[in-house]
Design an enzyme around this catalytic site. Sequence first.
Site, PDB file in Angstrom:
ATOM      1  N   HIS A 182      -1.838  -9.841   6.695  1.00  0.00           N
ATOM      2  CA  HIS A 182      -1.298  -8.482   6.703  1.00  0.00           C
ATOM      3  C   HIS A 182       0.110  -8.477   7.300  1.00  0.00           C
ATOM      4  O   HIS A 182       0.366  -9.145   8.311  1.00  0.00           O
ATOM      5  CB  HIS A 182      -2.188  -7.553   7.534  1.00  0.00           C
ATOM      6  CG  HIS A 182      -3.489  -7.223   6.887  1.00  0.00           C
ATOM      7  ND1 HIS A 182      -3.626  -6.244   5.924  1.00  0.00           N
ATOM      8  CD2 HIS A 182      -4.736  -7.750   7.058  1.00  0.00           C
ATOM      9  CE1 HIS A 182      -4.893  -6.171   5.541  1.00  0.00           C
ATOM     10  NE2 HIS A 182      -5.586  -7.079   6.209  1.00  0.00           N
ATOM     11  N   HIS A 220      -6.367 -13.958   3.728  1.00  0.00           N
ATOM     12  CA  HIS A 220      -5.238 -13.066   3.481  1.00  0.00           C
ATOM     13  C   HIS A 220      -4.458 -12.832   4.769  1.00  0.00           C
ATOM     14  O   HIS A 220      -4.937 -13.106   5.869  1.00  0.00           O
ATOM     15  CB  HIS A 220      -5.696 -11.728   2.892  1.00  0.00           C
ATOM     16  CG  HIS A 220      -6.606 -10.951   3.779  1.00  0.00           C
ATOM     17  ND1 HIS A 220      -7.944 -11.256   3.917  1.00  0.00           N
ATOM     18  CD2 HIS A 220      -6.385  -9.880   4.583  1.00  0.00           C
ATOM     19  CE1 HIS A 220      -8.516 -10.423   4.762  1.00  0.00           C
ATOM     20  NE2 HIS A 220      -7.593  -9.579   5.192  1.00  0.00           N
ATOM     21  N   ASP A 279       0.800  -1.226   0.000  1.00  0.00           N
ATOM     22  CA  ASP A 279       0.000   0.000   0.000  1.00  0.00           C
ATOM     23  C   ASP A 279       0.830   1.272   0.000  1.00  0.00           C
ATOM     24  O   ASP A 279       0.319   2.344  -0.311  1.00  0.00           O
ATOM     25  CB  ASP A 279      -0.974  -0.014   1.178  1.00  0.00           C
ATOM     26  CG  ASP A 279      -2.075  -1.046   0.981  1.00  0.00           C
ATOM     27  OD1 ASP A 279      -2.448  -1.290  -0.183  1.00  0.00           O
ATOM     28  OD2 ASP A 279      -2.556  -1.607   1.967  1.00  0.00           O
ATOM     29  N   ASP A 326      14.221   3.909  15.042  1.00  0.00           N
ATOM     30  CA  ASP A 326      15.617   4.317  15.225  1.00  0.00           C
ATOM     31  C   ASP A 326      15.764   4.788  16.672  1.00  0.00           C
ATOM     32  O   ASP A 326      15.500   5.946  16.997  1.00  0.00           O
ATOM     33  CB  ASP A 326      15.965   5.434  14.239  1.00  0.00           C
ATOM     34  CG  ASP A 326      17.436   5.824  14.304  1.00  0.00           C
ATOM     35  OD1 ASP A 326      18.150   5.312  15.175  1.00  0.00           O
ATOM     36  OD2 ASP A 326      17.867   6.660  13.479  1.00  0.00           O
ATOM     37  N   LEU A 327      16.165   3.868  17.548  1.00  0.00           N
ATOM     38  CA  LEU A 327      16.255   4.163  18.976  1.00  0.00           C
ATOM     39  C   LEU A 327      17.584   4.840  19.314  1.00  0.00           C
ATOM     40  O   LEU A 327      18.635   4.476  18.778  1.00  0.00           O
ATOM     41  CB  LEU A 327      16.125   2.875  19.783  1.00  0.00           C
ATOM     42  CG  LEU A 327      14.787   2.132  19.684  1.00  0.00           C
ATOM     43  CD1 LEU A 327      14.852   0.839  20.489  1.00  0.00           C
ATOM     44  CD2 LEU A 327      13.635   3.005  20.172  1.00  0.00           C
ATOM     45  N   ASP A 328      17.514   5.792  20.224  1.00  0.00           N
ATOM     46  CA  ASP A 328      18.715   6.453  20.737  1.00  0.00           C
ATOM     47  C   ASP A 328      18.769   6.343  22.257  1.00  0.00           C
ATOM     48  O   ASP A 328      19.188   7.263  22.947  1.00  0.00           O
ATOM     49  CB  ASP A 328      18.727   7.935  20.335  1.00  0.00           C
ATOM     50  CG  ASP A 328      19.244   8.137  18.915  1.00  0.00           C
ATOM     51  OD1 ASP A 328      19.593   7.136  18.277  1.00  0.00           O
ATOM     52  OD2 ASP A 328      19.287   9.283  18.451  1.00  0.00           O
ATOM     53  N   TYR A 363      -9.522  -0.802   2.176  1.00  0.00           N
ATOM     54  CA  TYR A 363      -9.092  -0.799   3.574  1.00  0.00           C
ATOM     55  C   TYR A 363      -8.962   0.611   4.133  1.00  0.00           C
ATOM     56  O   TYR A 363      -8.514   1.544   3.447  1.00  0.00           O
ATOM     57  CB  TYR A 363      -7.743  -1.504   3.736  1.00  0.00           C
ATOM     58  CG  TYR A 363      -7.886  -2.989   3.962  1.00  0.00           C
ATOM     59  CD1 TYR A 363      -8.511  -3.474   5.104  1.00  0.00           C
ATOM     60  CD2 TYR A 363      -7.405  -3.901   3.036  1.00  0.00           C
ATOM     61  CE1 TYR A 363      -8.657  -4.842   5.314  1.00  0.00           C
ATOM     62  CE2 TYR A 363      -7.546  -5.267   3.234  1.00  0.00           C
ATOM     63  CZ  TYR A 363      -8.174  -5.724   4.383  1.00  0.00           C
ATOM     64  OH  TYR A 363      -8.327  -7.075   4.584  1.00  0.00           O
TER      65      TYR A 363
END
Length: 531
Positions: A511, A509, A375, A518-520, A460
Site C-alpha cells: 500500500h 501487495h 483508489d 501545506d504547512l504555514d 477494502y
Amino acid sequence: MNLKTVLILLGLALATIFALVCVLLTRERSPRRCQHLPPEQEDVEDSQSLVFADLTPEEMSQVVRYLQGHLGVPLVDASRAKPSDNCIASVDLQVPAKAEVLRFLDGGGARPRREALAVLYFGRQPEPNITEYVVGPLPAPAYHRDVTVHKYGGKVPYHRRPTLAVEYKQVGEFLKSRVFPSAPAFMQQVMEYDGANLAVVTAAPRGFQSGDRVTWFVVFQNVSGFFVHPVGLEVLVDHSSLDMSQWAVSRVFYNGQYYRDMAQLESAYVQGRISVEKVSKAAWDGDFSSMKPRAPRAAQFPVQFEPQGPRYSVRNNRVLFQAWSFAFGMSVSTGLRLFDIRHKGERVAYEISVQEALSVYGSNCPGGMSTRYMDGSFGLGRYASPLVPGVDCPYLATYVDTHSLSDSLRPRRNKASLCIFEHNLGSPLRRHYSNLQSLYYGGLVNSALVIRSIATVGNYDYVWDFIFYQNGAIEGKVQATGYPSSSFLHGDGLRYGNRLWEHTLGTIHTHFVNYKVDLDVGGKSGSPFRT
C-alpha cells in the site's frame, strides 16, 4: 434504624441507579448530529470557514441545471449512460486559490467566488474527450470556463476516463449474455453457473500502453465476502469501443492456462484436455468469509462518557477544540480534507488532506499480477460509508452527513459518513508521584480530538483519521480493513502470498498512501509537499 426506613432508602437508591442507567443508555443510542446554526448565531470565524465548505445538494443541482441548459449538447444521466453518450461524471467544490483565500481570511479582502468543478464525459462528439469546467458563481451559476488544458497541458483523451458504475454493469451484462453462453458445458458442469451465482471483480489499470481500454475481470462465487472465493476463471475484456456490440474477449485464463476465448476453453474441456479444479460451493453467508461473530455474545464493551458534555464544538464545517481550530470537507475523489488549521489562533497549516491510496499486487494469475489500484479514481469521498455508533466511532461522537454528486444527475446523501470525537488515550500526558523530601502527586489526563471517515472501495475499508493532540501535534493515520484481495491458488501460487482457504491465495501487495501537507508554520508556505 427500623426495617421500614431501610426499605425506603433502598428503594430510593434503586430508583436513582435506574435513572442514571436510563440517561446513559439514551445518550448512547442517540448519537449527536452536527448542529448547523442560523447565520445570526455564527461568529465571524465560523462564517469565514464556509469558504472551504462542501457544496450543498441545492448548489449541486443548480450546477447540473446550468450545464444542461448552457452546453448545447444533450446530457444523459451517468447512471444510464452508454460509452457513446455525453454525461456529467461528478460535481465537486472548486477550492479557491490559496492567495485569494488568505487575502479574505487575513487581509480583509473580498470573499472568493464560490464555484464548482464539473467533470464531463463527452462520448458523443467527433473527438470524444474528458472536459473539466469551473462553474459559478454559486448559488446562481452564470458562467462556465474550460480548465482542462490549463490543468493537464492539453485535451484529455476519452480512453483515460475513470470507469463509471454503469460501465461495470454493462461489462457484467456482456459477460452474462455473450461470453459465458459460448462455453455452456464448462459453465454448467464446472462453474455450476445459474445466471446469478457468480460475481466479477475488476483489475486495474485498463491496459499497459496509451489507448488501451482492456480489463481483466476475475470471477468469484457470489456469496457474502465473495472477494475471497475465486473459482479460477478470469476474462480479459476489450471494452475500448464506444459501440458496446463491438466489445470482445481478448484472452481467457483458467486454472493456470490461457485460452484465446471461451469457445476455445469449451472445446478443450469437452475434449478432456484441461485440468479441472472444481471449487466446493460456498454457503450463502460465505462460510469462512462471513462477518457473523464466531463466538457467543460476550459482555458489553466499555464505553466513554462526557460528564459535562463535549469539550469541542462543531459549527457548520468548523471545529473548535481547546487550542485547535480547523475547517473540514470531503472531496468526491480524494476524501477527507482539512483547511485553515490553527493552534492558539496561529495558522500552522493551510491544508492537510488525503490525496491517493495506491496498492500494487503480485500473483501467478493475470488479474492479480497486473493490478495497480489507484483508489482515488474510484472515489474515496464518493464511497465514504455510514458510520455505526459504538463500532466505527464512539456512541457520543458528533456525526456529520456529507453529500456527493457522481455517476448521477442527483446529489446523494452519505448519512453519518464523518464523525468527530474526543478520545481518552488511556495513559497520562504527564505525571509525577513524589515521595522524596515532600509528598505530592501531579498528573494530566491525555486526550485527543479525532475526525474520521471510512471509505469502502471494493474489498477494502480505509479508516481515515486526523488526530489533534493537546501538545500541539497533529497525526494523519489510516487503517486498512475489510477483505483481502485474492487469486485462485494453483501451481506455485504460494510464492505470491498465503493460503487463506482451499483454493484461495491471499496475494502479496504493498500500500502507498499520499497526503497533501501545506504547512504555514512561521509564515506562508509557497510549496506544499505531499508524502
